[in-house]
Write a protein that holds these residues in place. Structure first.
Motif, short mmCIF file in Angstrom:
data_model
loop_
_atom_site.label_atom_id
_atom_site.label_comp_id
_atom_site.label_asym_id
_atom_site.label_seq_id
_atom_site.Cartn_x
_atom_site.Cartn_y
_atom_site.Cartn_z
N LYS A 5 52.63 -44.82 -1.24
CA LYS A 5 51.87 -45.87 -0.57
C LYS A 5 50.35 -45.69 -0.67
N VAL A 6 49.90 -44.45 -0.89
CA VAL A 6 48.46 -44.25 -0.93
C VAL A 6 47.86 -44.73 -2.25
N LEU A 7 48.68 -45.02 -3.22
CA LEU A 7 48.15 -45.55 -4.48
C LEU A 7 47.58 -46.93 -4.23
N PRO A 8 46.30 -47.15 -4.48
CA PRO A 8 45.74 -48.48 -4.25
C PRO A 8 46.23 -49.45 -5.31
N LEU A 9 46.38 -50.71 -4.91
CA LEU A 9 46.83 -51.73 -5.86
C LEU A 9 45.80 -51.92 -6.96
N LEU A 10 44.54 -51.97 -6.56
CA LEU A 10 43.48 -52.12 -7.55
C LEU A 10 42.73 -50.80 -7.64
N ALA A 11 43.21 -49.93 -8.49
CA ALA A 11 42.58 -48.62 -8.62
C ALA A 11 41.18 -48.80 -9.19
N PRO A 12 40.16 -48.20 -8.55
CA PRO A 12 38.78 -48.44 -8.99
C PRO A 12 38.53 -47.95 -10.41
N GLU A 13 39.32 -46.98 -10.88
CA GLU A 13 39.08 -46.47 -12.23
C GLU A 13 39.62 -47.41 -13.32
N VAL A 14 40.35 -48.44 -12.89
CA VAL A 14 40.89 -49.38 -13.88
C VAL A 14 39.82 -50.41 -14.25
N ALA A 15 39.34 -50.33 -15.47
CA ALA A 15 38.33 -51.30 -15.92
C ALA A 15 39.03 -52.56 -16.39
N ALA A 16 38.46 -53.71 -16.07
CA ALA A 16 39.03 -54.98 -16.54
C ALA A 16 39.00 -54.98 -18.08
N LEU A 90 51.82 -55.86 -18.89
CA LEU A 90 51.66 -56.48 -17.57
C LEU A 90 52.18 -55.58 -16.44
N LEU A 91 53.12 -54.73 -16.77
CA LEU A 91 53.65 -53.79 -15.79
C LEU A 91 53.59 -52.38 -16.37
N SER A 92 53.47 -51.41 -15.47
CA SER A 92 53.70 -50.03 -15.88
C SER A 92 54.88 -49.51 -15.07
N TYR A 101 60.12 -47.12 -10.75
CA TYR A 101 59.23 -48.03 -10.02
C TYR A 101 58.31 -48.76 -10.99
N TYR A 102 58.13 -50.04 -10.73
CA TYR A 102 57.26 -50.87 -11.57
C TYR A 102 56.02 -51.27 -10.78
N ARG A 103 54.90 -51.25 -11.47
CA ARG A 103 53.63 -51.64 -10.86
C ARG A 103 52.94 -52.68 -11.74
N VAL A 104 52.20 -53.55 -11.08
CA VAL A 104 51.38 -54.52 -11.80
C VAL A 104 50.17 -53.81 -12.40
N GLU A 105 49.80 -54.17 -13.61
CA GLU A 105 48.58 -53.64 -14.23
C GLU A 105 47.42 -54.58 -13.88
N ALA A 110 43.63 -59.36 -14.43
CA ALA A 110 42.23 -59.79 -14.36
C ALA A 110 41.81 -60.43 -15.68
N ALA A 111 42.25 -59.85 -16.79
CA ALA A 111 41.89 -60.39 -18.10
C ALA A 111 42.48 -61.79 -18.29
N MET A 112 43.73 -61.96 -17.84
CA MET A 112 44.36 -63.27 -17.97
C MET A 112 43.67 -64.30 -17.08
N GLY A 113 43.35 -63.88 -15.86
CA GLY A 113 42.66 -64.78 -14.95
C GLY A 113 41.33 -65.22 -15.52
N GLN A 114 40.66 -64.28 -16.18
CA GLN A 114 39.34 -64.57 -16.77
C GLN A 114 39.45 -65.62 -17.87
N LEU A 115 40.52 -65.56 -18.63
CA LEU A 115 40.74 -66.56 -19.69
C LEU A 115 40.79 -67.96 -19.11
N LEU A 116 41.33 -68.07 -17.90
CA LEU A 116 41.54 -69.39 -17.31
C LEU A 116 40.45 -69.78 -16.34
N THR A 117 39.45 -68.93 -16.21
CA THR A 117 38.33 -69.27 -15.34
C THR A 117 37.35 -70.10 -16.13
#
Lengths: 122, 122
Positions: A5-16, A90-92, A101-105, A110-117
């Motif tokens: 549970k302590v793993l953050p959903l948006l890990a700060p080290e993950v660059a878009a 899309l998942l790891s 366990y599966y997690r969202v990348e 973010a990259a996909m959202g950016q395409l549609l922004t």
């Protein structure tokens, strides 16, 4: 194992991931389109999209197969689609004891959202 | 015909299509997933994605086939893919004289962007 549970959903080290500019900024190159189309294609199946949404909306942004199998298809089909989502980036996944366990990348989403922004809203 | 430019890209009367919540808000229903997967699938092909990007980034958010055929495939293939994008609701088209003009459907793009917008960023 119990500290998952302590793993953050948006890990700060993950660059878009700088895949591509917004789709209305300039025509995509062939290489950009290849990369981006893979991500869209992975979500272009209703069962995969439901599984992805089930993982993404699960507590902590991760889920084991045992949590997300109520989409009306067989367990092997669920595993097949989760594998496709992993291959598209899309998942790891991570094995912990009996379950995978599966997690969202977040960077890929973010990259996909950016395409549609839209580059400019007016 | 020459007044095409006054058409706004984001027409104010176009309401954002309320397809589905962000993918990490709650698991999508089967119906929601069917609708959303169609849109993603339409962009899940590199040639279609390039054509879509060419229309979206063209002056005024619209283009005729004559403007966007430099993606390395035959004219019938271009037409085939543009038809698929229309069927998915991502483009609309209008004949003006000799040419058919294609426009991005902003409401659909907004709906897709919303799916990928994280419900909470932390």
């Amino acid at each position: 194992m119990s500290n998952a549970k302590v793993l953050p959903l948006l890990a700060p080290e993950v660059a878009a991931e700088p895949c591509c500019p917004p789709l209305d900024e300039r025509p995509l190159s062939a290489e950009e389109a290849e990369r981006a189309a893979k991500m869209f294609k992975a979500l272009g199946d209703p069962v995969r999209l439901r599984l992805f949404s089930a993982v993404a909306s699960h507590e902590g942004g991760e889920a084991c197969v045992c949590d997300i199998s109520d989409v009306g298809v067989s367990q092997p089909t669920v595993s097949h689609h989760l594998k496709k989502l992993k291959e598209a980036g899309l998942l790891s996944s991570e094995r912990r004891g009996t379950w995978v366990y599966y997690r969202v990348e977040p960077a890929v989403i973010a990259a996909m959202g950016q395409l549609l922004t839209r580059a400019a809203a007016a």
